[in-house]
Design an enzyme around this catalytic site. Structure first.
Site, mmCIF file in Angstrom:
data_model
loop_
_atom_site.group_PDB
_atom_site.id
_atom_site.type_symbol
_atom_site.label_atom_id
_atom_site.label_comp_id
_atom_site.label_asym_id
_atom_site.label_seq_id
_atom_site.Cartn_x
_atom_site.Cartn_y
_atom_site.Cartn_z
ATOM 1 N N SER A 130 0.872 -1.016 0.101
ATOM 2 C CA SER A 130 -0.117 -0.077 -0.094
ATOM 3 C C SER A 130 0.874 1.235 -0.034
ATOM 4 C CB SER A 130 -0.820 -0.058 1.287
ATOM 5 O OG SER A 130 -1.990 1.080 1.235
ATOM 6 N N HIS B 51 -3.925 -0.817 -4.523
ATOM 7 C CA HIS B 51 -5.295 -1.185 -4.262
ATOM 8 C C HIS B 51 -6.040 -0.783 -5.677
ATOM 9 C CE1 HIS B 51 -4.984 -1.261 0.162
ATOM 10 N NE2 HIS B 51 -4.360 -0.312 0.176
ATOM 11 N N GLU C 43 -5.057 -5.246 -5.208
ATOM 12 C CA GLU C 43 -4.796 -6.075 -3.672
ATOM 13 C C GLU C 43 -4.286 -7.405 -3.670
ATOM 14 O OE1 GLU C 43 -8.377 -4.917 -1.826
ATOM 15 O OE2 GLU C 43 -7.865 -2.796 -1.653
#
Lengths: 287, 287
Positions: free
Chosen positions: A138, A180, A207
């Site tokens: 992330s 994401h 993800e």
């Protein structure tokens, strides 16, 4: 040990660029590979929590996951301030690790704390001199690049000014990284980034998916989803004709979709992917 | 008046390919342009409801909208069966209209009822011989093409077999058309279509947005969102190496994003868009 812009990485260790939400409880496919890339469960693994405001809770999850994967020598590197990130003792813990994992949170927070510190230099040293594996999920993924996707609207269409870039950790030079990616519908903002910086490749990692860049400058995709690459070097964009926040026209963007299992080495793959590999592992195209 | 495969359209009227949910109550920008393209509010406009199971309700909305736009000579063409679609009196109402609008619903239902009927031939005749404007929204948009996107999973990644094509109305030959595009996250399924049929351009039209194809073979985008074009003619796809439902690797897809306001005429635009225009208005590349 001052931070300095490195030459394009050759040799050294792997980068594992994870799109967030990697499984930490069940098959742990990505973290398992991270441990392998770090040299196995007998090697030292550290988790950097600088990106998050809840470092204790985040570390707890990774502590449990890496314990389950058999890693005994594991530690959190909690840094709340730049002063801590300049602490030579803490940096030494990083410099001696074979796996360095950056947890998620905010990439701007991450950079504010560790950018251009002794800790940052220790990461680069571990990567380039000892072949350590650096993983980031992330925010930790976006921060891998020299030109970091800092923030941007998840609009349905790319907008002028719709994305902000900032300075990242410079482990990858020629790309801007979003995470994401499919789940949060971030194609438009990645295209906005590429519209503004057409010499950077745009990389979108889904993800529970990782793009691995090997020491041989090859790439591999692992996990559940895919990696989307947009290459705007031959694009025609109408950036100069559009007002701020106006919708952009982009013609002739190259798009590559790499599902989990995809692997490409320099010299072995289709031409367009070769171009991407060169951009990915080459020097900073903006300097 | 048997249906026959037409030559590539030259001259004739406009096609208005609408991504669904065009505004029917407020500014009605798209329907307003439809009325203009039909020659103004004094001309005859018909609305085909074959795609929907609730034709009365659908017609009520368009009846009110076109009334507000000043169209007096307006009528619904309700066909529940192929027998009705082969009724010469009904077809004559269509053949004499200057605006022919296909409402949404199911494109398979639409084709089952009007494909290759006298009504279908009347539409083509109105388009090519009298320069009528044919509009279609949602299912009515997808049905415009010869190779119609019939159904497919809105997955995050393109999958082998993840989309089904069927026979459409053949007003456009070299493209497959999807609608509600950004809103329903349909890039992956459009890419799946192009992966299976790389000689077809993939066109994704956003909601409240229309791609207009003019009689001069130029295009224009109007409304709120954008039109996404994917061109896989130079793509490297691993279709043959992947099992059914496997995730596809696609390398070197050309992507064009045209926001509302974009307009391109043959000969005036960037090379890649010229390629697309030729594909869009040329003969069927699959025959």
């Amino acid at each position: 040990m001052p931070y300095s812009e490195a030459a394009p990485r050759q040799g050294g260790g792997r980068l594992m660029i994870i799109g967030g939400h990697e499984d930490r409880k069940h098959d742990m496919a990505i973290l398992r590979r991270f441990v392998e890339f770090a040299g196995g469960p007998d090697r030292r693994i550290v988790v950097l929590t600088a990106a998050t405001k809840v470092p204790g809770r985040v570390w707890e999850e990774y502590d449990r996951a890496f314990a389950e994967l058999g890693v005994r020598d594991r530690a959190a590197i909690h840094t709340l301030t730049r002063a801590q990130a300049n602490d030579p003792a803490l940096a030494e813990q990083v410099a001696s690790a074979q796996g360095i994992f950056m947890a998620g949170g905010s990439q701007l927070r991450l950079m504010k704390i560790i950018g251009n510190t002794v800790l940052h230099a220790a990461m680069r040293q571990a990567l380039t001199e000892r072949g350590a594996c650096i993983g980031g999920t992330s925010a930790g993924a976006s921060a891998m690049s020299a030109h970091m996707l800092a923030s941007g609207k998840a609009s349905l269409q790319p907008e002028k000014g719709g994305v902000r870039l900032s300075t990242g950790l410079s482990f990858v030079q020629g790309a801007v990284i979003d995470q994401h990616f499919s789940q949060r519908r971030r194609l438009a903002r990645l295209l906005a980034a590429v519209a503004h910086y057409p010499r950077l490749a745009g990389i979108g990692v889904d993800e529970n998916t990782a793009l691995v860049i090997g020491p041989d400058a090859g790439i591999e995709v692992i996990g559940e989803g895919g990696v989307t690459i947009v290459d705007g070097r031959q694009m025609h964009a109408n950036l100069s004709e559009v007002a701020e926040q106006g919708k952009l026209q982009l013609i002739d963007v190259k798009l590559h979709l790499l599902p989990a299992g995809a692997a490409h080495r320099p010299g072995s793959a289709a031409g367009p992917i070769q171009d991407f590999l060169e951009l990915l592992t080459g020097p900073d195209p903006l300097t």
